[in-house]
Structures are given as C-alpha cells and as structure tokens.
Write a protein that holds these residues in place. Structure first.
Motif, PDB file in Angstrom:
ATOM      1  N   VAL A  55      29.219 -20.023 -15.425  1.00 56.13           N
ATOM      2  CA  VAL A  55      28.038 -20.877 -15.303  1.00 56.13           C
ATOM      3  C   VAL A  55      28.367 -22.095 -14.449  1.00 56.13           C
ATOM      4  O   VAL A  55      27.601 -22.469 -13.544  1.00 56.13           O
ATOM      5  N   LEU A  56      29.520 -22.719 -14.700  1.00 61.27           N
ATOM      6  CA  LEU A  56      29.904 -23.908 -13.936  1.00 61.27           C
ATOM      7  C   LEU A  56      30.130 -23.589 -12.460  1.00 61.27           C
ATOM      8  O   LEU A  56      29.964 -24.455 -11.609  1.00 61.27           O
ATOM      9  N   ALA A  57      30.488 -22.342 -12.165  1.00 59.05           N
ATOM     10  CA  ALA A  57      30.685 -21.922 -10.780  1.00 59.05           C
ATOM     11  C   ALA A  57      29.407 -21.380 -10.162  1.00 59.05           C
ATOM     12  O   ALA A  57      29.437 -20.873  -9.038  1.00 59.05           O
ATOM     13  N   SER A  58      28.294 -21.479 -10.877  1.00 60.32           N
ATOM     14  CA  SER A  58      26.970 -21.001 -10.462  1.00 60.32           C
ATOM     15  C   SER A  58      26.898 -19.489 -10.325  1.00 60.32           C
ATOM     16  O   SER A  58      26.014 -18.960  -9.666  1.00 60.32           O
ATOM     17  N   GLY A  59      27.821 -18.787 -10.986  1.00 59.21           N
ATOM     18  CA  GLY A  59      27.772 -17.332 -10.975  1.00 59.21           C
ATOM     19  C   GLY A  59      26.793 -16.763 -11.979  1.00 59.21           C
ATOM     20  O   GLY A  59      26.375 -15.607 -11.849  1.00 59.21           O
ATOM     21  N   LEU A  60      26.436 -17.548 -12.983  1.00 62.52           N
ATOM     22  CA  LEU A  60      25.429 -17.159 -13.973  1.00 62.52           C
ATOM     23  C   LEU A  60      24.408 -18.286 -14.084  1.00 62.52           C
ATOM     24  O   LEU A  60      24.783 -19.463 -14.102  1.00 62.52           O
ATOM     25  N   LYS A  61      23.152 -17.934 -14.176  1.00 67.54           N
ATOM     26  CA  LYS A  61      22.083 -18.923 -14.265  1.00 67.54           C
ATOM     27  C   LYS A  61      21.748 -19.191 -15.722  1.00 67.54           C
ATOM     28  O   LYS A  61      21.479 -18.264 -16.486  1.00 67.54           O
ATOM     29  N   PRO A  62      21.754 -20.453 -16.149  1.00 69.89           N
ATOM     30  CA  PRO A  62      21.422 -20.756 -17.551  1.00 69.89           C
ATOM     31  C   PRO A  62      20.012 -20.306 -17.907  1.00 69.89           C
ATOM     32  O   PRO A  62      19.107 -20.313 -17.067  1.00 69.89           O
ATOM     33  N   THR A  63      19.846 -19.929 -19.156  1.00 74.69           N
ATOM     34  CA  THR A  63      18.514 -19.568 -19.652  1.00 74.69           C
ATOM     35  C   THR A  63      17.666 -20.812 -19.851  1.00 74.69           C
ATOM     36  O   THR A  63      16.448 -20.802 -19.592  1.00 74.69           O
ATOM     37  N   ARG A  64      18.319 -21.881 -20.298  1.00 79.22           N
ATOM     38  CA  ARG A  64      17.599 -23.128 -20.553  1.00 79.22           C
ATOM     39  C   ARG A  64      18.578 -24.282 -20.429  1.00 79.22           C
ATOM     40  O   ARG A  64      19.775 -24.124 -20.637  1.00 79.22           O
ATOM     41  N   GLY A  65      18.078 -25.461 -20.090  1.00 82.62           N
ATOM     42  CA  GLY A  65      18.926 -26.638 -19.992  1.00 82.62           C
ATOM     43  C   GLY A  65      19.213 -27.006 -18.548  1.00 82.62           C
ATOM     44  O   GLY A  65      18.725 -26.380 -17.603  1.00 82.62           O
ATOM     45  N   GLU A  66      20.006 -28.064 -18.386  1.00 82.87           N
ATOM     46  CA  GLU A  66      20.304 -28.616 -17.071  1.00 82.87           C
ATOM     47  C   GLU A  66      21.808 -28.694 -16.866  1.00 82.87           C
ATOM     48  O   GLU A  66      22.580 -28.815 -17.818  1.00 82.87           O
ATOM     49  N   GLY A  67      22.217 -28.646 -15.601  1.00 80.67           N
ATOM     50  CA  GLY A  67      23.635 -28.790 -15.289  1.00 80.67           C
ATOM     51  C   GLY A  67      23.835 -29.273 -13.874  1.00 80.67           C
ATOM     52  O   GLY A  67      23.042 -28.946 -12.975  1.00 80.67           O
ATOM     53  N   ARG A  68      24.880 -30.076 -13.676  1.00 81.76           N
ATOM     54  CA  ARG A  68      25.218 -30.568 -12.347  1.00 81.76           C
ATOM     55  C   ARG A  68      26.724 -30.480 -12.144  1.00 81.76           C
ATOM     56  O   ARG A  68      27.511 -30.700 -13.065  1.00 81.76           O
TER      57      ARG A  68
END
Length: 216
Positions: A55-68
């Motif tokens: 997820v942190l490497a943008s290989g998986l998209k979160p279902t909900r929530g925010e990230g930077r």
C-alpha cells in the motif's frame, strides 16, 4: 529551514482500510513517520505486513482512508513510485537478466546514474555480474536485491524480510547496507521476523495484529 514550512512527513496514513475480497486486511491504520526515520514492522505471518508495504508503495489501493508519501497522495501512483523503492521478500528481480543488467535497469527506471560494478562488489557478487539471476542461489538473489536498494537509495525504502535466506555474514552485510541508507537520510521501513536485527537499524517498532497497527 528557518522561517520556512517544515518538510512533510515521509509517510502519513489516516484511518486507512483495505479489503481484499471478503477479507479485511488493514483496519483503520494511522501512521506518521518523519523523513529519515527507521521503522521496524513486526507481526505474525499473515498479519498484513507485506500488504501494508505494498500500500505504501502504491501497489495496492486502499478501500477507505487517506495516505501520503512525501506529501504525494497514494492515489498519485506515478509520483509515489518515483520516490519509493520496495524490496519484496522474493527479491523482485528479473530472472532472465544478468545481475548487472538488473541493476542497470533499476537505475534507468528511476532516471539515475550509479556505480553498478561497485554495488556488485559491495555485496560480494563482482564475479557473477554477467550471470543470469535464474541461476543464482536464494542467498545471492537476496544480496543482489540489497545491492539494488543500496544503489538506488530512494527517499523512502521499504524492505520485506531482508535477513531471510542469508547466512550470518549475509545478515551482517544487510545490516551494514541498510544502516548506510539510514545514514544517507533514507526513510526506512523494515518488515522482519528478526526484531533484534531490524531494530538495530530501525529502532522504532510498530506491530500489526488483526489488521490494526500499534506502537510496539
């Protein structure tokens, strides 16, 4: 800088959830990692450590929530991937390329220049630079993957089980290489089953259990 805005945290997650099929893998994860910090990610097999790194490497998209990541929204996959290197547990190398070709290709992908021969020598693979990866042992592949992470030195480096498939000398080498990345200001997240080894490099410890992330 005096009078200027403080730099963004390297990693920020807010109430992040991830569902794969019917299974919830990550549950309301919150995370703040300042730039240059070293974090050890602990948890049992299946706890979601590898998933969180992806997820942190943008290989998986979160279902909900925010990230930077370094201020870039996780949904801006191109910008995130330009700033991040993920070293997966299986090394993530190209089996039909040689050791040297794998490193040259990684540099080209990030628009970087680097000393490939020096990196191979650093991990004691100078004599097999022309050998295709499929003919390497598991330990040699892990050394090559470590050389790639060390050579790239991306601002955020995510490492999944860096000590697996290595003997004592290989583990000592992994500690040295990852420690040098920290000294160069790289933000390092290590998922490992050897907390004493990982925390020598990345002293802050977080634990994933049941998809929930807490300070260890």
């Amino acid at each position: 800088m005096p009078g200027g805005a403080p730099p963004p945290d390297a990693l920020q997650l807010r109430d992040l959830w991830l569902r794969l099929g019917r299974e919830v893998i990550l549950r309301g994860v919150n995370l703040d990692v300042p730039a240059g910090q070293g974090v050890t990610l602990l948890g049992e097999n299946g706890a979601g450590k590898t998933t969180l790194l992806r997820v942190l490497a943008s290989g998986l998209k979160p279902t909900r929530g925010e990230g930077r990541v370094l201020g870039f929204d996780l949904r801006d996959a191109r910008s995130v991937r330009d700033a991040v290197h993920l070293m997966p547990v299986d090394a993530g190398l190209y089996p039909d390329l040689s050791c040297a070709e794998n490193l040259h290709f990684a540099l080209q992908m990030h628009g970087q220049a680097g000393d490939v021969a020096g990196a191979l020598g650093r991990v004691n693979l100078a004599g097999v630079g022309a050998r295709r990866v499929r003919f390497l042992s598991a330990g040699m592949r892990k050394r090559l993957a470590l050389a790639r992470a060390w050579l790239l030195a991306r601002p955020v480096t995510l490492v999944d089980e860096p000590f697996a498939n290595l003997d004592d000398s290989g583990r000592a080498l992994a500690r040295e290489l990852l420690g040098e990345l920290r000294e160069r200001g790289v933000t390092l997240v290590i998922a490992a089953h050897e907390p004493e080894l990982a925390r020598a490099i990345a002293p802050r410890a977080l634990r994933l259990s049941g998809g929930v992330l807490v300070e260890a």
